[in-house]
Design a protein around this motif. Structure first.
Motif, PDB file in Angstrom:
ATOM      1  N   HIS A 101      16.192 -14.500  -6.983  1.00 62.12           N
ATOM      2  CA  HIS A 101      16.507 -13.245  -6.301  1.00 62.12           C
ATOM      3  C   HIS A 101      17.734 -12.558  -6.894  1.00 62.12           C
ATOM      4  O   HIS A 101      17.655 -11.397  -7.310  1.00 62.12           O
ATOM      5  CB  HIS A 101      16.723 -13.505  -4.803  1.00 62.12           C
ATOM      6  CG  HIS A 101      15.493 -13.986  -4.090  1.00 62.12           C
ATOM      7  ND1 HIS A 101      14.541 -13.127  -3.599  1.00 62.12           N
ATOM      8  CD2 HIS A 101      15.054 -15.241  -3.795  1.00 62.12           C
ATOM      9  CE1 HIS A 101      13.566 -13.820  -3.030  1.00 62.12           C
ATOM     10  NE2 HIS A 101      13.856 -15.106  -3.129  1.00 62.12           N
TER      11      HIS A 101
ATOM     12  N   PHE B 100      19.775 -13.095   4.130  1.00 62.85           N
ATOM     13  CA  PHE B 100      18.510 -13.365   4.793  1.00 62.85           C
ATOM     14  C   PHE B 100      17.757 -14.506   4.092  1.00 62.85           C
ATOM     15  O   PHE B 100      17.130 -15.352   4.754  1.00 62.85           O
ATOM     16  CB  PHE B 100      17.652 -12.093   4.813  1.00 62.85           C
ATOM     17  CG  PHE B 100      16.331 -12.266   5.498  1.00 62.85           C
ATOM     18  CD1 PHE B 100      16.259 -12.415   6.871  1.00 62.85           C
ATOM     19  CD2 PHE B 100      15.154 -12.290   4.756  1.00 62.85           C
ATOM     20  CE1 PHE B 100      15.033 -12.577   7.507  1.00 62.85           C
ATOM     21  CE2 PHE B 100      13.935 -12.462   5.378  1.00 62.85           C
ATOM     22  CZ  PHE B 100      13.868 -12.601   6.761  1.00 62.85           C
TER      23      PHE B 100
ATOM     24  N   ASP C 123      22.624  -7.993   1.899  1.00 62.73           N
ATOM     25  CA  ASP C 123      22.001  -8.529   3.114  1.00 62.73           C
ATOM     26  C   ASP C 123      20.785  -9.399   2.814  1.00 62.73           C
ATOM     27  O   ASP C 123      20.544 -10.396   3.500  1.00 62.73           O
ATOM     28  CB  ASP C 123      21.596  -7.375   4.043  1.00 62.73           C
ATOM     29  CG  ASP C 123      22.808  -6.653   4.617  1.00 62.73           C
ATOM     30  OD1 ASP C 123      23.884  -7.287   4.681  1.00 62.73           O
ATOM     31  OD2 ASP C 123      22.677  -5.465   4.979  1.00 62.73           O
ATOM     32  N   TYR C 124      19.981  -9.021   1.788  1.00 61.83           N
ATOM     33  CA  TYR C 124      18.760  -9.792   1.566  1.00 61.83           C
ATOM     34  C   TYR C 124      19.058 -11.195   1.023  1.00 61.83           C
ATOM     35  O   TYR C 124      18.265 -12.110   1.188  1.00 61.83           O
ATOM     36  CB  TYR C 124      17.790  -9.040   0.647  1.00 61.83           C
ATOM     37  CG  TYR C 124      18.238  -8.853  -0.774  1.00 61.83           C
ATOM     38  CD1 TYR C 124      18.003  -9.829  -1.732  1.00 61.83           C
ATOM     39  CD2 TYR C 124      18.860  -7.679  -1.181  1.00 61.83           C
ATOM     40  CE1 TYR C 124      18.387  -9.653  -3.042  1.00 61.83           C
ATOM     41  CE2 TYR C 124      19.249  -7.496  -2.490  1.00 61.83           C
ATOM     42  CZ  TYR C 124      19.014  -8.480  -3.418  1.00 61.83           C
ATOM     43  OH  TYR C 124      19.401  -8.299  -4.716  1.00 61.83           O
TER      44      TYR C 124
END
Length: 326
Positions: A237, A222, A218-219
């Motif tokens: 990331h 996002f 999910d991040y």
């Protein structure tokens, strides 16, 4: 953090003690070292005298207690084969093995991470499928066969690289290195690739699998919704979170590279600790065999400790949990 470090060090000493006891007991059944010291016509009385002088007639626990006390003082005994202190023999061979392990690990990490990231981000391209096919070959073929094939291609057929030995070395204090000579660098290429190819394929496949899993989280979605660049998402990331399991594998594989360089050093006649261990096994040289296994165990324990500490650097969540546990 200090309590965590002390606890790990205490566990390390226990592991080394158990490994030393097991190795010492196991080598009691490797054969009679007196047969390697004397000739076949040596009378029985002289053999018995040699056994008594070496302390081989004492009970095993007495022998181990004497050996453990000597090890704590840094004395691993005298080699039955070379008639030299084992510490001196290992000191001569350690630079060759560590240089080979360093180059093999550097090759495995550098190429493996790059190939794994590429296969995750461009998984439908021809090059990604080619990389995966190469990884299957690296996992499937035994190390000695890879070494022989590389020697046949680059040494025998093309004549580009040496097939054995370490090349010219330079002594700096008590350390000998081949990094400062052309022949030394050329001699490192084939054994490093041979030793690191299996680890490279494991790291590549692990990075690919972890990267694909991270990209579905999910991040990451996002981060895309915030408008971050693709490079920032992938490298800042996704890759950073992929590295946590990679550190574990890379650390353990570094220990494996040092421990299992025996085959590579034998194929290329690399003058390192692995080749010395093979010669010790052939001649039932118990002091060298015991010292080698203790040294390898110490390397594994040290690497595991470093990996545990690196976890807290890469993942702040682990840093917090370690602080609470301490």
């Amino acid at each position: 953090m200090l309590a965590f470090l002390i606890r790990r060090l205490a566990q390390a000493f226990v592991v080394l003690g158990v490994v030393g006891l097991i190795a010492f007991a196991m080598f009691r059944f490797a054969g009679d070292p007196v047969n390697q010291i004397v000739g076949p016509d040596t009378p029985v009385s002289e053999r018995a005298e040699i056994r008594k002088s070496l302390g081989l007639d004492d009970p095993m626990l007495v022998q181990f207690g004497r050996y453990a006390g000597n090890v704590l003082r840094g004395d691993f005994g005298i080699s039955y084969q070379f008639r030299q202190p084992v510490t001196a023999l290992l000191s001569e061979r350690i630079p060759a093995t560590l240089e080979l392990a360093f180059c093999a690990t550097l090759f495995a990490l550098g190429v493996g991470i790059l190939m794994g990231v590429y296969c995750a981000l461009r998984r439908d391209t021809f090059l990604a499928k080619l990389f995966q096919a190469i990884s299957l070959v690296g996992v499937s073929l035994p190390t000695f066969l890879i070494g022989i094939l590389l020697i046949f291609l680059f040494s025998v057929t093309l004549g580009w690289l040496p097939s054995y030995g370490r090349g010219d070395t330079v002594r700096i204090g008590g350390w000998t290195t081949g990094f400062l000579t052309v022949s030394g660098l050329k001699a490192l290429i084939l054994p490093s690739v041979t030793l690191g190819l299996y680890q490279m394929t494991l790291i590549m496949r692990l990075v690919r699998a972890e990267m694909l899993e991270v990209l579905r989280t999910d991040y990451i979605r996002f981060a895309r919704a915030r408008g971050l660049t693709t490079r920032a998402i992938h490298l800042g990331h996704a890759l950073k979170n992929t590295l946590v399991p990679v550190i574990t594998i890379a650390g353990l594989q570094l220990g494996s590279v040092i421990a299992f360089s025996i085959i590579t050093e034998t194929v290329f006649q690399w003058p390192g600790m692995g080749l010395l261990f093979v010669q010790a096994v052939q001649n039932v040289d118990i002091p060298i065999m015991s010292a080698y296994l203790l040294l390898v165990a110490a390397i594994f324990v040290t690497i595991n400790l470093v990996v545990d500490l690196l976890y807290t650097v890469v993942d702040p969540r682990l840093r917090t949990s370690v602080g609470r546990a301490a």
